[in-house]
Design an enzyme around this catalytic site. Structure first.
Site, PDB file in Angstrom:
ATOM      1  N   TRP A  23       0.801  -1.218   0.000  1.00 53.26           N
ATOM      2  CA  TRP A  23       0.000   0.000   0.000  1.00 53.26           C
ATOM      3  C   TRP A  23       0.831   1.264   0.000  1.00 53.26           C
ATOM      4  CZ3 TRP A  23      -3.948  -1.709  -1.969  1.00 53.26           C
ATOM      5  CH2 TRP A  23      -4.732  -2.735  -1.459  1.00 53.26           C
ATOM      6  N   HIS A  28      -1.010   2.834   3.712  1.00 54.67           N
ATOM      7  CA  HIS A  28      -0.915   2.459   5.121  1.00 54.67           C
ATOM      8  C   HIS A  28      -1.465   3.553   6.035  1.00 54.67           C
ATOM      9  CE1 HIS A  28       0.859  -1.481   5.509  1.00 54.67           C
ATOM     10  NE2 HIS A  28       1.744  -1.201   4.566  1.00 54.67           N
ATOM     11  N   ASP A  67       7.913  -1.037   7.921  1.00 59.89           N
ATOM     12  CA  ASP A  67       8.635  -1.054   6.650  1.00 59.89           C
ATOM     13  C   ASP A  67      10.031  -0.479   6.797  1.00 59.89           C
ATOM     14  OD1 ASP A  67       6.927  -2.323   4.857  1.00 59.89           O
ATOM     15  OD2 ASP A  67       5.798  -0.498   4.442  1.00 59.89           O
ATOM     16  N   ARG A  70      12.277  -3.058   8.909  1.00 64.11           N
ATOM     17  CA  ARG A  70      12.720  -4.284   8.240  1.00 64.11           C
ATOM     18  C   ARG A  70      14.015  -4.088   7.459  1.00 64.11           C
ATOM     19  NH1 ARG A  70       8.759  -5.603   3.129  1.00 64.11           N
ATOM     20  NH2 ARG A  70      10.329  -7.222   2.818  1.00 64.11           N
ATOM     21  N   HIS A  82       5.886  -9.665   6.532  1.00 72.04           N
ATOM     22  CA  HIS A  82       5.077  -8.728   5.752  1.00 72.04           C
ATOM     23  C   HIS A  82       4.220  -9.418   4.696  1.00 72.04           C
ATOM     24  CE1 HIS A  82       7.040  -4.842   7.051  1.00 72.04           C
ATOM     25  NE2 HIS A  82       7.887  -5.731   7.530  1.00 72.04           N
ATOM     26  N   HIS A 138       0.480  -2.256  11.098  1.00 71.17           N
ATOM     27  CA  HIS A 138       1.056  -2.411   9.762  1.00 71.17           C
ATOM     28  C   HIS A 138       0.646  -3.708   9.081  1.00 71.17           C
ATOM     29  CE1 HIS A 138       4.011  -1.462   6.628  1.00 71.17           C
ATOM     30  NE2 HIS A 138       4.205  -2.768   6.571  1.00 71.17           N
ATOM     31  N   ASP A 142      -0.924  -4.839   5.486  1.00 67.38           N
ATOM     32  CA  ASP A 142      -0.198  -5.672   4.520  1.00 67.38           C
ATOM     33  C   ASP A 142      -1.035  -6.840   4.009  1.00 67.38           C
ATOM     34  OD1 ASP A 142       2.187  -4.285   4.431  1.00 67.38           O
ATOM     35  OD2 ASP A 142       3.285  -5.650   5.741  1.00 67.38           O
ATOM     36  N   HIS A 148       0.644  -9.381  -1.478  1.00 67.32           N
ATOM     37  CA  HIS A 148       1.351  -9.785  -0.262  1.00 67.32           C
ATOM     38  C   HIS A 148       0.858 -11.141   0.216  1.00 67.32           C
ATOM     39  CE1 HIS A 148       4.056  -6.551   1.376  1.00 67.32           C
ATOM     40  NE2 HIS A 148       3.647  -6.075   0.216  1.00 67.32           N
ATOM     41  N   HIS A 171       3.913  -5.464  -8.493  1.00 62.96           N
ATOM     42  CA  HIS A 171       3.763  -5.314  -7.051  1.00 62.96           C
ATOM     43  C   HIS A 171       3.736  -3.826  -6.688  1.00 62.96           C
ATOM     44  CE1 HIS A 171       4.305  -6.965  -2.859  1.00 62.96           C
ATOM     45  NE2 HIS A 171       4.556  -5.671  -2.671  1.00 62.96           N
ATOM     46  N   ASP A 175       0.942  -1.458  -4.712  1.00 61.07           N
ATOM     47  CA  ASP A 175       1.304  -0.762  -3.478  1.00 61.07           C
ATOM     48  C   ASP A 175       0.996   0.724  -3.553  1.00 61.07           C
ATOM     49  OD1 ASP A 175       2.323  -2.987  -2.196  1.00 61.07           O
ATOM     50  OD2 ASP A 175       4.419  -2.478  -2.538  1.00 61.07           O
TER      51      ASP A 175
END
Length: 290
Positions: A23, A28, A67, A70, A82, A138, A142, A148, A171, A175
């Site tokens: 996203w 998000h 995010d 990570r 995720h 989060h 996701d 995802h 992807h 997002d």
């Protein structure tokens, strides 16, 4: 032949490529703002206390923390949380099987189970609860992004497409670009207000009462798997409905592809925010409506 190699097998490749987050920031933050409009006063107070925040955007402000984390040396372990790598066969067959698809390092479903249990445990320390709350905010976002919940071509990261004249990957457009086009210049708070109004009005044929079917703290694994399965189904019906080659060779996807499939992004962001608010209410007050 397109690969179903799990994300973790090519993580080093993706770390050197354009980073893509479910996203994106707009998505998000929008999910978090929607959730903020559905939590009770008791839930809001408790979430703020756990986060150590007095901000009006107390959830939106931390919605992308996972995010950033990570990609730090101390947070690299959390990358598999995720997503869940559905080893299915889109567009002919889509499915999520927890025992098949959630790897030893964990996945989004196991993460929701784990961090929910931490928040429910009165003996959990403040620092642990703080991280758990940020992860829940989060990861519920996701798990609602269809790619995802898909292993094919690293969740679409290696499917090359063009969007609004720019070379990118499938992807990434789910997002970010599709969400931004859908928001039409609105910021996250305004976009969330628009979607929250649509939820309350039952616009777009949304059956909001069904969005919490099967949601239970007594079986968090089934709840999370159900959310992942619902999102994964869109990989067959929308995201890759005509196959990988058709998407890669279909020209600029900001036109007819967007027009055909943008409603998936709209409903999934709305569902994610609504469910996040209800889930936090359930954890803190025992009721989905707080």
């Amino acid at each position: 032949m397109h690969s179903t190699v799990p994300f973790r097998a090519v993580i080093l490749l993706l770390l050197t490529a354009r980073l893509t987050f479910a996203w994106g920031t707009l998505g998000h933050e929008t999910v978090a703002w929607i959730a903020q409009s559905y939590v009770s006063e008791t839930t809001e107070s408790t979430v703020k206390s756990i986060l150590g925040s007095t901000r009006s955007d107390y959830m939106a402000n931390v919605s992308t923390w996972a995010d950033s984390y990570r990609y730090t040396s101390s947070g690299r372990w959390s990358a598999p949380l995720h997503y869940i790598d559905a080893n299915d066969s889109p567009p002919s067959s889509c499915s999520v099987d927890y025992s098949r698809d959630c790897g030893e390092a964990g996945c989004s479903v196991s993460a929701i189970v784990n961090y929910t249990s931490i928040l429910l445990d009165n003996t959990s320390g403040q620092a642990l609860k703080n991280d758990a709350m940020k992860f829940i905010i989060h990861f519920i976002g996701d798990i609602h992004q269809p790619l995802h919940d898909e292993a094919l071509d690293v969740g679409g990261n290696t499917i090359n497409v063009t969007y609004d004249g720019e070379a990118t990957n499938l992807h990434h457009i789910w997002d970010t670009e599709i969400v931004e086009q859908l928001a039409n210049g609105a910021g996250a708070q305004e976009f969330a207000k628009n979607l929250s109004s649509a939820i309350r009005a039952g616009d777009y044929g949304w059956d909001v009462d069904s969005w919490l079917n099967g949601v239970s703290l007594n079986d968090t694994l089934s709840t999370g798997t159900g959310w992942a399965s619902e999102a994964n189904a869109y990989v067959c019906s929308d995201v890759l409905h005509a196959g990988v080659d058709a998407v890669e060779e279909g020209g600029d996807l900001s036109g007819t592809y967007y027009q055909a499939h943008y409603d998936v992004a709209r409903v999934q962001i709305a569902r994610a925010g609504y469910r996040l608010g209800a889930w936090l209410n359930l954890i803190i007050t025992g009721r989905t409506d707080g």
